[in-house]
Write an enzyme that holds these catalytic residues in place. Structure first.
Site, short mmCIF file in Angstrom:
data_model
loop_
_atom_site.label_atom_id
_atom_site.label_comp_id
_atom_site.label_asym_id
_atom_site.label_seq_id
_atom_site.Cartn_x
_atom_site.Cartn_y
_atom_site.Cartn_z
N HIS A 169 0.87 -1.21 -0.07
CA HIS A 169 0.01 0.05 -0.07
C HIS A 169 0.84 1.35 -0.05
O HIS A 169 2.16 1.15 0.28
CB HIS A 169 -0.96 -0.07 1.23
CG HIS A 169 -2.04 -1.02 1.26
ND1 HIS A 169 -1.69 -2.50 1.29
CD2 HIS A 169 -3.47 -0.82 1.23
CE1 HIS A 169 -3.09 -2.99 1.33
NE2 HIS A 169 -3.72 -2.00 1.13
N LYS B 65 0.00 4.55 4.70
CA LYS B 65 -0.75 3.60 5.40
C LYS B 65 0.05 2.82 6.29
O LYS B 65 0.94 1.97 6.01
CB LYS B 65 -1.28 2.35 4.69
CG LYS B 65 -2.13 1.17 5.46
CD LYS B 65 -3.11 0.50 4.33
CE LYS B 65 -3.54 -0.78 5.10
NZ LYS B 65 -4.74 -0.24 6.11
#
Length: 253
Positions: A123, A127
């Site tokens: 990601h 994140k």
């Protein structure tokens, strides 16, 4: 403080100012006959405080934030007067896939006994936590490999490899992931789940790769409309929902 998003000015408030702002907003919506639903995509260390804020003001909400104290967040809804859809992934197609894997694990436990489960996810660097979707799918896949005891599930989740550095993302983690296009480095969700036989001569792979955030926005809109219909009909016997409930309702955007 305010920020401009497109043609909309968004006011940023916190602490007592947030309570004051929500009190006014709730009152205004009631006077105008509008339904107020909050959408929460924040960070793990803020989502419980936000859930408590929504509970104090009776504001129904959709939360796609992963992490945080889920039991405590759920309790704010179950003990409140509002409704909520809370899910680690709002992409309805991904949730449907997740449900299919869960059903397979229940019907065919141990079908991959002796196989090694290898999971890697990538990601954007902002994140901080491990993918909630990866955790959920691993919790099901482990039943195909071995017992689904809490220890086995926790160990499998701990073994999930997170990729957050740009070089590895562009490279595709040396073939373990699909290469992330450079224009989606700041907004992507790539997952690869591998089941590998003891001798390494058989390998099964499951991949779901998302570029951008449209799929989550669409699912969020479905969840908001799902709650709005229940609030308009005063159907509040059940207060806490997930995206499986939204999918099963058939009331999709």
């Amino acid at each position: 403080e305010s920020v401009v998003v497109g043609e909309t000015t968004v006011s940023l408030v916190a602490g007592e100012m947030a309570d004051e702002a929500l009190t006014k907003l709730v009152s205004a919506c009631k006077e105008e006959g509008k339904i107020l639903i909050a959408i929460d995509y924040t960070v793990p260390n803020a989502c419980l405080q936000n859930a408590e804020l929504y509970a104090r003001h009776g504001i129904s909400f959709v939360m796609g934030t992963t992490g945080g104290d889920r039991l405590a967040i759920d309790a704010t809804v179950e003990n409140g007067s509002h409704l909520a859809v809370i899910a680690p992934n709002m992409g309805k197609q991904i949730v449907a896939l997740q449900a299919a894997i869960e059903n397979a694990a229940k019907q065919f436990p141990g079908a991959f006994a002796g196989y090694k489960l290898d999971v890697i996810e990538s990601h954007q660097s902002t994140k901080k936590d491990t993918s909630g979707t990866a955790k959920a799918i691993v919790s099901s896949l482990i039943s195909l490999v071995e017992d689904s005891s809490p220890d086995a599930v926790n160990n499998a989740i701990e073994a999930i490899e997170r990729v957050r550095d740009t070089e590895t993302q562009l490279d595709g983690a040396q073939g373990r992931l699909q290469k992330v296009p450079s224009n989606y480095i700041d907004g992507h969700a790539y997952h690869t789940y591998s089941l590998i036989s003891p001798g390494g001569d058989v390998r099964f792979e499951l991949r779901h790769n998302v570029n951008g955030r449209n799929v989550y926005a669409e699912g969020t809109a479905d969840a908001v409309l799902f709650l709005a219909r229940r609030l308009r009909s005063a159907d509040t016997k059940k207060r806490l929902f997930n995206m499986i409930d939204v999918l099963q309702s058939g009331e999709l955007f």
